[in-house]
Structure formats: structure tokens, C-alpha cells
Design a protein around this motif. Sequence first.
Motif, PDB file in Angstrom:
ATOM      1  N   PRO A  29       0.840  -1.204   0.000  1.00 55.42           N
ATOM      2  CA  PRO A  29       0.000   0.000   0.000  1.00 55.42           C
ATOM      3  C   PRO A  29       0.871   1.248   0.000  1.00 55.42           C
ATOM      4  CG  PRO A  29      -0.604  -1.499   1.776  1.00 55.42           C
ATOM      5  CD  PRO A  29       0.624  -2.043   1.145  1.00 55.42           C
ATOM      6  N   GLU A  32       0.607   4.191   2.771  1.00 57.23           N
ATOM      7  CA  GLU A  32       1.112   4.142   4.126  1.00 57.23           C
ATOM      8  C   GLU A  32       2.558   4.635   4.217  1.00 57.23           C
ATOM      9  OE1 GLU A  32       0.269   0.242   5.538  1.00 57.23           O
ATOM     10  OE2 GLU A  32      -1.857   0.528   5.210  1.00 57.23           O
ATOM     11  N   THR A 117      -9.930  -4.742  -1.461  1.00 63.17           N
ATOM     12  CA  THR A 117      -8.947  -4.453  -0.415  1.00 63.17           C
ATOM     13  C   THR A 117      -8.038  -5.654  -0.182  1.00 63.17           C
ATOM     14  OG1 THR A 117     -10.518  -5.143   1.282  1.00 63.17           O
ATOM     15  CG2 THR A 117     -10.452  -2.818   0.755  1.00 63.17           C
ATOM     16  N   ASP A 124      -5.588   2.397   1.577  1.00 63.62           N
ATOM     17  CA  ASP A 124      -6.141   2.463   2.930  1.00 63.62           C
ATOM     18  C   ASP A 124      -6.429   3.926   3.281  1.00 63.62           C
ATOM     19  OD1 ASP A 124      -6.763   2.306   5.581  1.00 63.62           O
ATOM     20  OD2 ASP A 124      -5.136   0.931   6.093  1.00 63.62           O
ATOM     21  N   THR A 126      -8.010   4.870   6.185  1.00 63.16           N
ATOM     22  CA  THR A 126      -8.379   4.960   7.601  1.00 63.16           C
ATOM     23  C   THR A 126      -7.863   6.257   8.237  1.00 63.16           C
ATOM     24  OG1 THR A 126      -8.123   2.575   7.659  1.00 63.16           O
ATOM     25  CG2 THR A 126      -8.399   3.675   9.771  1.00 63.16           C
ATOM     26  N   GLU A 148     -15.982   0.398   5.287  1.00 67.41           N
ATOM     27  CA  GLU A 148     -15.223  -0.421   6.229  1.00 67.41           C
ATOM     28  C   GLU A 148     -15.032  -1.852   5.743  1.00 67.41           C
ATOM     29  OE1 GLU A 148     -15.303  -0.796  11.046  1.00 67.41           O
ATOM     30  OE2 GLU A 148     -17.166  -1.258   9.997  1.00 67.41           O
ATOM     31  N   SER A 155     -11.134  -0.188   9.831  1.00 64.10           N
ATOM     32  CA  SER A 155     -10.295   0.135   8.665  1.00 64.10           C
ATOM     33  C   SER A 155     -11.202   0.584   7.520  1.00 64.10           C
ATOM     34  CB  SER A 155      -9.522  -1.112   8.202  1.00 64.10           C
ATOM     35  OG  SER A 155      -8.610  -1.489   9.187  1.00 64.10           O
ATOM     36  N   TYR A 156     -10.872   1.743   6.969  1.00 59.06           N
ATOM     37  CA  TYR A 156     -11.737   2.312   5.927  1.00 59.06           C
ATOM     38  C   TYR A 156     -11.000   2.386   4.587  1.00 59.06           C
ATOM     39  CZ  TYR A 156     -14.146   3.684  10.177  1.00 59.06           C
ATOM     40  OH  TYR A 156     -14.754   3.672  11.412  1.00 59.06           O
ATOM     41  N   TRP A 157     -11.732   2.064   3.539  1.00 66.60           N
ATOM     42  CA  TRP A 157     -11.147   1.990   2.198  1.00 66.60           C
ATOM     43  C   TRP A 157     -11.908   2.846   1.193  1.00 66.60           C
ATOM     44  CZ3 TRP A 157      -6.760  -0.971   2.246  1.00 66.60           C
ATOM     45  CH2 TRP A 157      -6.612  -1.808   3.368  1.00 66.60           C
ATOM     46  N   SER A 345     -13.211   5.306  -3.720  1.00 64.61           N
ATOM     47  CA  SER A 345     -11.924   4.743  -3.298  1.00 64.61           C
ATOM     48  C   SER A 345     -10.802   5.248  -4.186  1.00 64.61           C
ATOM     49  CB  SER A 345     -11.963   3.216  -3.382  1.00 64.61           C
ATOM     50  OG  SER A 345     -12.954   2.706  -2.530  1.00 64.61           O
ATOM     51  N   SER A 348      -4.838   1.986  -5.593  1.00 64.65           N
ATOM     52  CA  SER A 348      -3.500   1.918  -4.989  1.00 64.65           C
ATOM     53  C   SER A 348      -2.385   1.885  -6.025  1.00 64.65           C
ATOM     54  CB  SER A 348      -3.396   0.695  -4.081  1.00 64.65           C
ATOM     55  OG  SER A 348      -3.599  -0.473  -4.837  1.00 64.65           O
TER      56      SER A 348
END
Lengths: 463, 319
Positions: A29, A32, A117, A124, A126, A148, A155-157, A345, A348
Motif C-alpha cells: 500500500p 502508508e 482491499t 487504505d 483509515t 469499512e 479500517s476504511y477503504w 476509493s 493503490s
Amino acid sequence: MRKHLLPLSLIMILAMLFSACVPAAPAQPVAEAPAEEAPAVEEGPAVDELNILWAQWDPADYLQQTADLYEEETGIKVNVVQEPWPSFYDLFAAEVAAGGDTWDMVVGDSQWIGQMTSEGHYMDLTDFLNETGLADSVVPATLTYYGEYPAGSGSYWAYPTEGDADGWGYRKDLFEDPDEMAAFEAEYGYPLDVPETYEQFMDIAKFFTRPSEGLYGVGIYTKKAYDAITMGVENTMFPWGADWKDENNNVLGVVNSPEAVAALEYYKELYDCCQGPGLSDAFFTEVNDAMINGSIAMAMNYFAFFPALVNSGTNPDYYDKIGFFANPKGPDGHGGAALGGQGLSVVSHVSPERQQAALDFIEWFGQDDIQAKWAEFGGYTTNSKVFESEEFLNATPYNRAFADTMTFVKDFWNIPIFGQLLEITQREFGKYIIEGEGTAQEAMDTIAEEHDKILRDAGYITE
Amino acid sequence: MSVAQTQTGTPQVQQERRRRGLSDRAIISLFIWPTLILLIAWNVFPLFYSLFLSFTDYSAISRQAPTWVGVQNYIDILSSDRLWGYFSTTGRYTVVAVGFETILGFTLAMLIKEKFRGSGLITTLILIPMMLSPVVVGLFWKLMYNPTFGYFNYLLGFTDPTRAPDMLAGRFANQPVPDLALWSVVLVDIWMWTPFLMLLSLSGLKAIPEYLYEAAVIDRASSWFQFWRITLPQVMPLLLIGVLFRTIDALKSFDLVMGMTSGGPGDQTELIAVNLYRQAFLGQFRTGDASALAYIILIIIISVSNLLIRAINQGNTEG
């Protein structure tokens, strides 16, 4: 030696292509990772255009209208790319499976979230949603269902974008006709009105089923493709107190519970007695068409498809004669309705710069005043303040019913193997309801057994 | 030849080399190789790669490397009663559709083989269905079959939709009729593809030398004898080629069914190609299983085609 060159070359080319096509390991991801300190760009934003993929329908137009305001403010153009519903999922899935970055964001279906996800295709969100306060700005149920995964993990996407659920449109000219009202009361002993229970609903559906006049009680979902008939049956299952699973993901004794069987029997009775003719393969388009041509008195549909019913251009004969109501309650007073709707969303696979630009857009989009604009254009906002405002509730003839419905919505499985589970329900419901094969108990038993096997094989049921 | 000569070369050698560089063989290679590489990349490679995937547990959406499972996917498919059911449905669909198309196509060709006023126009009109897109045909017939406003029931004499057949729902007077939806789709397939068989039959009929019939008339052969011993054998090779094409096509029918019923109601029109699509896409993305199923379908199609080709060759040899 030379004669071996051609086959040798072919083998080498094949081997090279083979190795090139072995899928890469899932991408980490990117979101992050700490953002690199990029040098300040004075000429303007590094990203001047963003692409959002969504299905081809009215809300996508509304989103484009809202996004145009973003361009006015920031100079960043946001394109809402629309794909017809039947190919929407396949197109996006194929793109992300290849690690493609054609679209920076997608307004994906609630059922996709587990799959997307788990496979690393969604970023991610969140921290982003919590830090910006967007997580607290939306109706909690919408964050749970659209954003979620796994359920209850925090955790939210996705940012809940288009709230939606199944509701009902009805012909006000029939329901409010004094002769019809008197005839109904004489036959059933209570006044004709918007049904509050499914018992009343059946009475009304039967009352308006008059083949000699070309009028039928209902238009309900029956299509085998994707999830149509399952979404329709859910609308009776949930109010009957039935569900797809218990809190431990068990399905045996749950999917085939007496309540679920009774709900399915009700749906079939509704189809047999009162479904408009030619609606054996019906989803949102077919049901709306039946309402527009005046052949049915009540239409099941997602709220997002109701604008077509009150539009004088698409529904010239009845646009001002359609009312709306939330899914009626079941025999024991339970409420419930099938969830629709989607969350926004970030893909990624796009570059960190584009991800940041996408997050900036979502942060802007989630502001209260922008959400009010989004609702004003026709979008189903999930923003709590706007959602509960009188302005929103009165903005359209269906917003109040929509707001009521969103208080008791439920969803189908949203785990990565939802497609396999869906295939079984689509088949068994079609067999029983449309083909008239077997009994409701047999259909539900088959679904429970096959779901149980798939869930066990996938590790969702362990004991 | 000295070393210096070999390295630099005399003008004569250089000229020879230049000529060799522009040789026919070099030009042929120059044209063939890019094409060959494209063919390998777009046709041969996917064929072999999907064969490899058919022996793996793999989902195209997962971004996980395929896991080798040997012939497990094939065992699962061949031991699934449900999939055998889909094969059976496909087989019935193919036999009935192609059978009727052959008989009707040949009959139509016999009727319009002679030139008459407006025969060209009539032939063109008959050919229109096969020129349409299957998706358009599917939607068009979906409306035709509509029990309320569709022409189909009206032409059959049903005006009350509650007592009329609802073809795609598989019901008649609201009572289920087994396989009615399947035969409704078959009927559309026949409507669409009979002209193809007619066209082939017509070209076969027009190619029959007239002297064969003249000789038969001199020998006082009956019309039936002429048909049985001259017309049919002469047309048969072309007719069988038509049957071959249509059988291959019907065994992988997809768009017409998806447009009309999406494979429903229940599993009534779930042909094997429709199920293959359902496994490969539509939320499932079971790429390994779908690849194995695709290869089984391919093997069946090749087997059936070989039988028909053998019949064609046998006919040619006997002829």
C-alpha cells in the motif's frame, strides 16, 4: 543448426512472454509510506487532471457537475468516466488486476470492497478519513457498509459517496382515486394508502392486478445477471427477520431459517400473482420502463434510479403522478431493505502524487457545503448534516423515503468470494420463483449447503 | 583469399553482400517476422498461457502467482453434475437449432433457386437476420416475446396475457413449462441462422451442371430420383460445411442468450459458454477453473468438428 533456429526462437519468445505475464507480488500500500518532501512547485499543481470511474447513470452526471466546481476552485480537472453497468465491474477488475493506473479513483459497489482491499487494489483511507474528520461527518451506517472492511475493524477503504437502497415508487393517481379508494376499502376493510406492512402490500398488489385493463400490481427484480433477483428477494428476507449469516458467518440454519423460507414464498407469490408481464428478466431498467408505460402500480427500484420516474422527459405521462415509500415491514414488524450505493476509493496503483491529489479532492468533496451542492444536483449524500436537513428531505419526492430506508438497510456478503455466493442465490431464486421448480425450503436448503461449503473452503467458517 | 581481403572485402564482394542484403529471402523474413511475433503474442501465447492456467488455482484479479494444482480443475469439472447439465443443455440447443436450420435452409434454397420476378429482393430480405448483431436480435426478440405487447403472442392468437405463453419466463398461462425458455432462444437462433444454410445450399444448387438433369430426364427418371441421386449428393458437401460452421458456432453460443435471458430463468438457458463467462468474470474471476472449462469446450468442439470434416471428406471421396 539453422533449421533449429525457428522453433528455438519461438520457444524463447514464448518463454519471455510467459515470464512477463506471471503476476507480480501484491503491491505494498503506497499510501502508508511517508510522503516524500517534494520541492514546492510554483507553476501550479503537479497533477492537473484526475479520473474517476463510475457506472453510467444519473448520479455520475451529478458527480461530474460537482467535480466541475472543484476545477473552478483549483484548476484541477476531474473527469467522471462512465461505463455501462453490465461491464462496469469487469472493466475495473481487469484494469486493477493488471496493476493499471487509468483511473485514480473509482466509485465502487459495496460488495466489491472485500475483494478489492484483500487484493491490494484500494488505498487504505483509515488515517485520512479520521484525521480530516470525514469519518465523523457521514451517517455511521454508510461508513460501515461502503467504507469499512472487514466489518467492525475500523479500517476504511472508501469515502461513502452515493447512499442508496431499494425502495418503492407507486402510482399516486391510482392510490388517490376516490373510486379506487372506496373499492379497496370495501374489499379489504381498511383504507387504501401507502403500505406499511408487507401484508398490506400484497393486498394492494392483488387489488391493482387487472390484466383486462393492462394493469398489474408490481414490478420486482427477477433478472439472473449479476445480483438482481438476489437484491429483490433480500427486500423480503430482511423484513422477515432473516439474514445471510449469523455473527460467526454460519449459514446453515440461518439462510434456510423458517423466516427466510417464508420470505421467499412471499416473493414468489408476489411474482405469480402480480408481476407485470414480460418482467421475467427484470432489473432497474425494465422495472422503470414498466412504471413509465403505466402497466404496473408499484415499482421496486434503487432510489438512484427514481429520478427517471419524476422526469417529464423520460416519463411524460406519469412524472407528476408518482409517489415513493420505504420498504414495508415484515410480519413481526422488522424493517429491512437491500443496500445499494457506493463509496469513493483511491486506486493503490497510481503514483503517490496522484493519490495525494485524489485525497485532496475527496477532502474537498466531503465538506458540508460541497455535500449540500452534491445533494442539490441530485446525488444521495451520506453527510449527516445534509442528510438530516429539511432542505434535503424535501428536495425531491423520494428523498424522505430514502432517508427512512437508510435507517434499516442491510447488505449481501462483501467478502472477496461474494461472486461465488451470488451465483448460487441467483440460480436458486430464479429456479424457484420464475421457473416454479421445487419449493422455497429446497431452494434455501441448497443455498445454505452450497454457501456453507464455499465459506468453509475459503476459511470463513472454521469450527 | 587474404585476411585483408576478408576484412574489408573487394568491391565485388561488397556488391555481392549488398545484393544478398536485399535478397528475396531477406525481404520475406522482414515481412514475416513482425507478423509472426504479433501472432505469437496475440494468439499462440494466450492459448498456451491459458492452458498453463488451466492447471493452476488462479484468479486474474488476485495479483497472486498461479498455484499449480495439476489436473484438479479438470477433475472438478468432469465430476460436476451441474456442469454436465450445462453441456447437455448446450448439446440439445445445438442439435435442434442446427438441425432445423439445415432442413429449413435447404428447403428455402430449393424454393428460390429458380429465377423469378423479385427473387433477388426476396433472397436479400431472407438474408437480413444473419446480418444483424446477435445482441440486437436478442433485444428485438425479447420485445417480440413480451406477453402483453409483443407480436409473437398476437400472431399466435393470444390476446389475454394471463392465458398466453410467457416464452422467456418458461410459462404458459402462468404455469411453468419445462425448457420453454430454451426452445424460445433456439427459435431465435433458427430465425437468425437459417439464411446462412440457405445461402450455402443455394450456391450448391446453382453449381449443379444442368446436363445431369437433362440426362436424367432422357432416362425418364422421376423428380424424387433426381432429387435423391443428383440434387442432394451435389449439394451435400456445401451443406455439411454449413453444418460444421453452425455447429461450432452453436456450441459456443453466448451473446444471443445473454441478451435474451442472461442464462435464466434458473438454469434453463445456461449454455456452457454462458457459464464459462460467469466463472471467468461477473464477480467470480475463477480464472484457473474457467481456463480448464474453456479447454474442455475446445476439445469437444474439435472432436465434433473432426467428425463432421470426416463426413465431408468421405462424401467427397464417394462423390
